[in-house]
Design a protein around this motif. Structure first.
Motif, PDB file in Angstrom:
ATOM      1  N   PHE A   1      41.567  14.866  41.581  1.00  0.00           N
ATOM      2  CA  PHE A   1      43.004  14.879  41.308  1.00  0.00           C
ATOM      3  C   PHE A   1      43.504  13.481  40.983  1.00  0.00           C
ATOM      4  CE2 PHE A   1      47.052  13.712  43.322  1.00  0.00           C
ATOM      5  CZ  PHE A   1      47.919  14.328  42.422  1.00  0.00           C
ATOM      6  N   ALA A   2      43.067  12.469  41.742  1.00  0.00           N
ATOM      7  CA  ALA A   2      43.539  11.103  41.525  1.00  0.00           C
ATOM      8  C   ALA A   2      43.164  10.602  40.127  1.00  0.00           C
ATOM      9  CB  ALA A   2      42.967  10.175  42.594  1.00  0.00           C
ATOM     10  N   VAL A   3      41.952  10.930  39.669  1.00  0.00           N
ATOM     11  CA  VAL A   3      41.526  10.508  38.328  1.00  0.00           C
ATOM     12  C   VAL A   3      42.396  11.176  37.270  1.00  0.00           C
ATOM     13  CG1 VAL A   3      39.662  10.715  36.629  1.00  0.00           C
ATOM     14  CG2 VAL A   3      39.163   9.928  38.948  1.00  0.00           C
ATOM     15  N   ARG A   4      42.620  12.491  37.412  1.00  0.00           N
ATOM     16  CA  ARG A   4      43.440  13.194  36.428  1.00  0.00           C
ATOM     17  C   ARG A   4      44.879  12.704  36.446  1.00  0.00           C
ATOM     18  NH1 ARG A   4      43.981  18.615  37.555  1.00  0.00           N
ATOM     19  NH2 ARG A   4      43.196  18.402  39.677  1.00  0.00           N
ATOM     20  N   ASP A   5      45.397  12.431  37.626  1.00  0.00           N
ATOM     21  CA  ASP A   5      46.772  11.939  37.734  1.00  0.00           C
ATOM     22  C   ASP A   5      46.909  10.567  37.090  1.00  0.00           C
ATOM     23  OD1 ASP A   5      49.443  12.542  38.865  1.00  0.00           O
ATOM     24  OD2 ASP A   5      49.088  10.733  40.046  1.00  0.00           O
ATOM     25  N   PHE A   6      45.916   9.696  37.289  1.00  0.00           N
ATOM     26  CA  PHE A   6      45.940   8.372  36.674  1.00  0.00           C
ATOM     27  C   PHE A   6      45.971   8.487  35.151  1.00  0.00           C
ATOM     28  CE2 PHE A   6      43.782   4.733  34.776  1.00  0.00           C
ATOM     29  CZ  PHE A   6      44.463   3.667  35.337  1.00  0.00           C
ATOM     30  N   LEU A   7      45.122   9.339  34.592  1.00  0.00           N
ATOM     31  CA  LEU A   7      45.079   9.506  33.141  1.00  0.00           C
ATOM     32  C   LEU A   7      46.381  10.111  32.621  1.00  0.00           C
ATOM     33  CD1 LEU A   7      41.434  10.873  32.746  1.00  0.00           C
ATOM     34  CD2 LEU A   7      42.242   8.565  32.202  1.00  0.00           C
ATOM     35  N   ALA A   8      46.897  11.122  33.324  1.00  0.00           N
ATOM     36  CA  ALA A   8      48.125  11.775  32.875  1.00  0.00           C
ATOM     37  C   ALA A   8      49.301  10.809  32.889  1.00  0.00           C
ATOM     38  CB  ALA A   8      48.421  12.991  33.753  1.00  0.00           C
ATOM     39  N   ARG A   9      49.434  10.036  33.952  1.00  0.00           N
ATOM     40  CA  ARG A   9      50.568   9.120  34.046  1.00  0.00           C
ATOM     41  C   ARG A   9      50.477   7.980  33.046  1.00  0.00           C
ATOM     42  NH1 ARG A   9      51.833   7.224  39.930  1.00  0.00           N
ATOM     43  NH2 ARG A   9      53.534   6.271  38.751  1.00  0.00           N
ATOM     44  N   ASN A  10      49.267   7.634  32.630  1.00  0.00           N
ATOM     45  CA  ASN A  10      49.102   6.599  31.611  1.00  0.00           C
ATOM     46  C   ASN A  10      49.003   7.180  30.202  1.00  0.00           C
ATOM     47  OD1 ASN A  10      48.773   3.737  32.800  1.00  0.00           O
ATOM     48  ND2 ASN A  10      47.602   5.033  34.205  1.00  0.00           N
ATOM     49  N   GLU A  11      49.271   8.497  30.092  1.00  0.00           N
ATOM     50  CA  GLU A  11      49.301   9.195  28.803  1.00  0.00           C
ATOM     51  C   GLU A  11      47.992   9.048  28.040  1.00  0.00           C
ATOM     52  OE1 GLU A  11      52.858   8.205  26.637  1.00  0.00           O
ATOM     53  OE2 GLU A  11      54.014   9.587  27.884  1.00  0.00           O
ATOM     54  N   VAL A  12      46.891   9.125  28.757  1.00  0.00           N
ATOM     55  CA  VAL A  12      45.569   9.128  28.139  1.00  0.00           C
ATOM     56  C   VAL A  12      45.121  10.583  27.996  1.00  0.00           C
ATOM     57  CG1 VAL A  12      43.152   8.436  28.373  1.00  0.00           C
ATOM     58  CG2 VAL A  12      44.983   6.891  29.145  1.00  0.00           C
ATOM     59  N   PRO A  13      44.892  11.088  26.778  1.00  0.00           N
ATOM     60  CA  PRO A  13      44.457  12.477  26.626  1.00  0.00           C
ATOM     61  C   PRO A  13      43.109  12.703  27.306  1.00  0.00           C
ATOM     62  CG  PRO A  13      45.129  11.513  24.516  1.00  0.00           C
ATOM     63  CD  PRO A  13      45.028  10.389  25.496  1.00  0.00           C
ATOM     64  N   TYR A  14      42.973  13.820  27.991  1.00  0.00           N
ATOM     65  CA  TYR A  14      41.694  14.118  28.634  1.00  0.00           C
ATOM     66  C   TYR A  14      41.511  15.634  28.700  1.00  0.00           C
ATOM     67  CZ  TYR A  14      44.104  15.463  32.952  1.00  0.00           C
ATOM     68  OH  TYR A  14      44.905  16.091  33.877  1.00  0.00           O
ATOM     69  N   ARG A  15      40.260  16.048  28.864  1.00  0.00           N
ATOM     70  CA  ARG A  15      39.938  17.458  29.044  1.00  0.00           C
ATOM     71  C   ARG A  15      39.344  17.637  30.431  1.00  0.00           C
ATOM     72  NH1 ARG A  15      35.736  21.112  26.505  1.00  0.00           N
ATOM     73  NH2 ARG A  15      34.830  19.216  25.621  1.00  0.00           N
ATOM     74  N   TRP A  16      39.892  18.566  31.195  1.00  0.00           N
ATOM     75  CA  TRP A  16      39.476  18.795  32.581  1.00  0.00           C
ATOM     76  C   TRP A  16      38.530  19.977  32.614  1.00  0.00           C
ATOM     77  CZ3 TRP A  16      38.332  17.716  37.237  1.00  0.00           C
ATOM     78  CH2 TRP A  16      38.458  18.601  38.294  1.00  0.00           C
ATOM     79  N   MET A  17      37.348  19.782  33.221  1.00  0.00           N
ATOM     80  CA  MET A  17      36.356  20.845  33.321  1.00  0.00           C
ATOM     81  C   MET A  17      35.907  20.969  34.768  1.00  0.00           C
ATOM     82  SD  MET A  17      34.108  19.908  29.930  1.00  0.00           S
ATOM     83  CE  MET A  17      33.212  21.453  29.980  1.00  0.00           C
ATOM     84  N   LEU A  18      35.779  22.205  35.221  1.00  0.00           N
ATOM     85  CA  LEU A  18      35.353  22.456  36.592  1.00  0.00           C
ATOM     86  C   LEU A  18      33.833  22.463  36.686  1.00  0.00           C
ATOM     87  CD1 LEU A  18      37.790  25.295  37.702  1.00  0.00           C
ATOM     88  CD2 LEU A  18      37.702  22.967  38.596  1.00  0.00           C
ATOM     89  N   ALA A  19      33.299  21.720  37.651  1.00  0.00           N
ATOM     90  CA  ALA A  19      31.868  21.793  37.907  1.00  0.00           C
ATOM     91  C   ALA A  19      31.505  23.230  38.243  1.00  0.00           C
ATOM     92  CB  ALA A  19      31.492  20.855  39.054  1.00  0.00           C
ATOM     93  N   GLY A  20      30.401  23.701  37.695  1.00  0.00           N
ATOM     94  CA  GLY A  20      29.992  25.081  37.888  1.00  0.00           C
ATOM     95  C   GLY A  20      30.173  25.919  36.647  1.00  0.00           C
TER      96      GLY A  20
END
Length: 571
Positions: A168-187
């Motif tokens: 969550f912390a990694v995704r929140d950091f990217l979102a707040r800095n407006e860095v586009p990212y794709r989130w994938m669940l392990a498994g």
């Protein structure tokens, strides 16, 4: 009509795209012709005759990994007008310059576009001759577009566990800095293929989250549970200063710090802004700010922060992200800011604009489930997961109210938990009225959260009635906390004077019974926003007895720059 590429100019997928959209074919061809004549050798010019065709073209461009430099859209188009098209284009290419075209002056359209999509320019048709009315405008817009830091061409990929606090912390950091990212669940099959290729297959020990950071050429770089500084370095954010010495160093990137950076850099000061997490501060996480001057329809905190960031870059100030400041020292005529990694930077003056942090909930399990169901602030990356869920908002200030209104749009229900007897004591009246008008928002007064429970994720919280003392366990999967304001100023121990709550004292508050603060050497009293260390100023929420509003923080940032000039003139 399908989007059409202009025939002139050399081909090449690496060229940035200029897209023009107009439902009148003759006008569309004329605009494209003018663009080809001036920019056809450096840019690839596309034209479309409807909003749907234009969006299709933009999606194809994004799939090919090409940059888009500017979108010029006619306002009055059927099905999708120019403002709606530009708003959709922003989601695909946030850095593209946005230009609205109209056949006659339409003030309401211009204001709507400025508020909704942060319009870069408003052009009247026809613009003959283009050498006088079109090209100077586009030359300036394209110059600013080229000057922006270039981020990696592809999306960042984050692979982790759904209920991992670090994921969550990694995704929140990217979102707040407006860095586009794709989130994938392990498994998931695709995630497992990527993890295996990264040496983190399921048949052996693995470290999550895994971040796949794109590089200009070759395979993505694999980052295993990176800290924020490492992450920032690999996604195009700046973490290291370009100079050894500055006129003004600003610690904190909220409204006060951003305001000071804009005014300082625009007035010729060598300015650097240092932010630990993401520029915008708490205001940057607000879903909607409706009482900020000049935005009658409201503006999101992210939009306001993005506009401020671009202003800071426009005037040449540096912004350092993911840097933790641990000390402030005086060294002769300079002031030294020290970082957690042992490095430092020096400046003639320093502005403390670190704002405040939300206080944390205390009780059994509450710390354990932080990032796994309990979130401090708006947690932008988690809002979409609350669709059709019952969520809780803890707090009674404006930030809590804005979050409750935003969450109510998709959530099944929102329960606002308030320690006091009412919302009116700490929340603006317009937000109280909005909350009362929403049928799926409920307010529980005189209530506090005392405990949390669950297995992998949060499943329940304990609520205590502060009047009767009765406790109740209720199911809960999403709790957003906005309680209190605690200044994080421990790193200033021994450097500047603070009050009993940790807020920084400044100006008249430092002069007691006519005596200036200990160690004060100038033959004058401290300036209004000056701390007990000459040349070090404070602005915004971290200042003792400040007004906790965005507008006042921006104003104090501007005022601090005026005092910096006065201080420098005396040295």
């Amino acid at each position: 009509m399908a989007p059409e590429e202009t025939p002139d100019g050399p081909t090449g997928a690496a060229r940035p795209v200029l897209l023009t959209v107009d439902d009148d074919p003759a006008v569309s061809r004329a605009v494209a012709r003018d663009l080809r004549r001036r920019y056809g050798r450096e840019y690839r010019v596309l034209r479309a005759e409807s909003g749907a065709d234009a969006l299709g073209a933009l999606r194809e461009v994004k799939l090919r990994g090409e940059p888009v430099a500017a979108v010029l859209a006619d306002y009055r188009m059927p099905q999708m007008d120019g403002v709606e098209l530009l708003e959709a284009a922003v989601d695909l290419f946030p850095s593209a310059r946005r230009v609205l075209l109209t056949a006659y002056a339409d003030t309401s359209a211009a204001i709507r576009a400025i508020n909704d999509v942060d319009l870069d320019h408003y052009l009247l048709k026809p613009w003959n001759p283009p050498e006088e009315k079109l090209y100077p405008v586009l030359d300036g817009l394209l110059e600013r577009w080229r000057a922006e830091p270039v981020r990696p061409p592809d999306e960042v990929v984050v692979i982790g566990d759904r209920w991992s606090a670090r994921s969550f912390a990694v995704r929140d950091f990217l979102a707040r800095n407006e860095v586009p990212y794709r989130w994938m669940l392990a498994g998931q099959p695709e995630a497992e293929r990527l993890l295996t290729a990264a040496g983190q297959g399921a048949d052996g020990p693995r470290t999550l989250p895994v971040v796949l950071a794109p590089v200009a050429d070759g395979c993505p770089e694999v980052l295993l549970d990176p800290d924020d500084t490492t992450l920032a370095d690999h996604v195009g954010l700046t973490t290291r200063p370009r100079r050894e010495f500055y006129d003004l160093a600003i610690v904190g990137g909220g409204p006060a710090g951003l305001g000071a950076a804009v005014y300082g850099a625009s007035e010729g000061l060598r300015t650097v802004l240092v932010e630990e997490h993401a520029t915008g501060g708490q205001a940057g996480q607000s879903s909607r700010i409706e009482n900020y001057l000049g935005f009658p329809d409201g503006v999101s905190g992210a939009q306001l922060a993005d506009r401020a960031r671009r202003q800071v870059a426009k005037f040449g100030a540096e912004t350092l992200t993911a840097r933790t400041v641990t000390g402030l020292e005086r060294s002769g005529g300079s002031r030294v800011v020290r970082f957690s990694d042992g490095t430092s930077l020096a400046a003639h003056t320093v502005l403390l604009a670190t704002g405040v942090a939300y206080r944390t909930l205390e009780g059994p399990g509450l710390a354990e489930f932080t990032g796994r169901g309990i979130y401090y602030g708006a947690a932008l990356s988690e809002v979409t997961s609350c669709a059709d869920e019952d969520v809780f908002v803890v707090g009674a200030a404006n930030s809590a109210g804005q979050s409750a209104v935003n969450l109510a749009r998709a959530s099944r229900s929102v329960t606002v938990l308030v320690r006091g007897p009412s919302l009116e004591a700490s929340m603006s009246a317009y937000l109280v009225d909005q909350i009362r008008a929403l049928p799926n928002v409920h307010v529980r007064t005189c209530t506090e959260v005392t405990a949390a429970a669950g297995d992998e994720r949060l499943s329940s919280i304990t609520l205590r009635d502060r009047q009767s003392g009765r406790e109740e366990v209720v199911p809960a999967q999403h709790v957003f906390v906005f309680i209190g304001a605690a200044p994080r100023t421990q790193w200033l121990d021994g450097a500047v004077q603070r009050d009993d709550h940790g807020f920084v004292l400044a100006g008249p508050d430092l002069v007691v019974d006519g005596r200036r603060p200990p160690g004060w050497h100038p033959a004058r009293d401290p300036y209004h926003l000056e701390t007990s260390m000459p040349g070090v100023f404070v602005a915004g929420d971290v200042r003792a007895d400040s007004v906790k509003r965005v507008a006042s923080a921006v104003g104090e940032g501007a005022m601090a720059v005026m005092l910096v000039h006065r201080y420098l003139a005396q040295q």
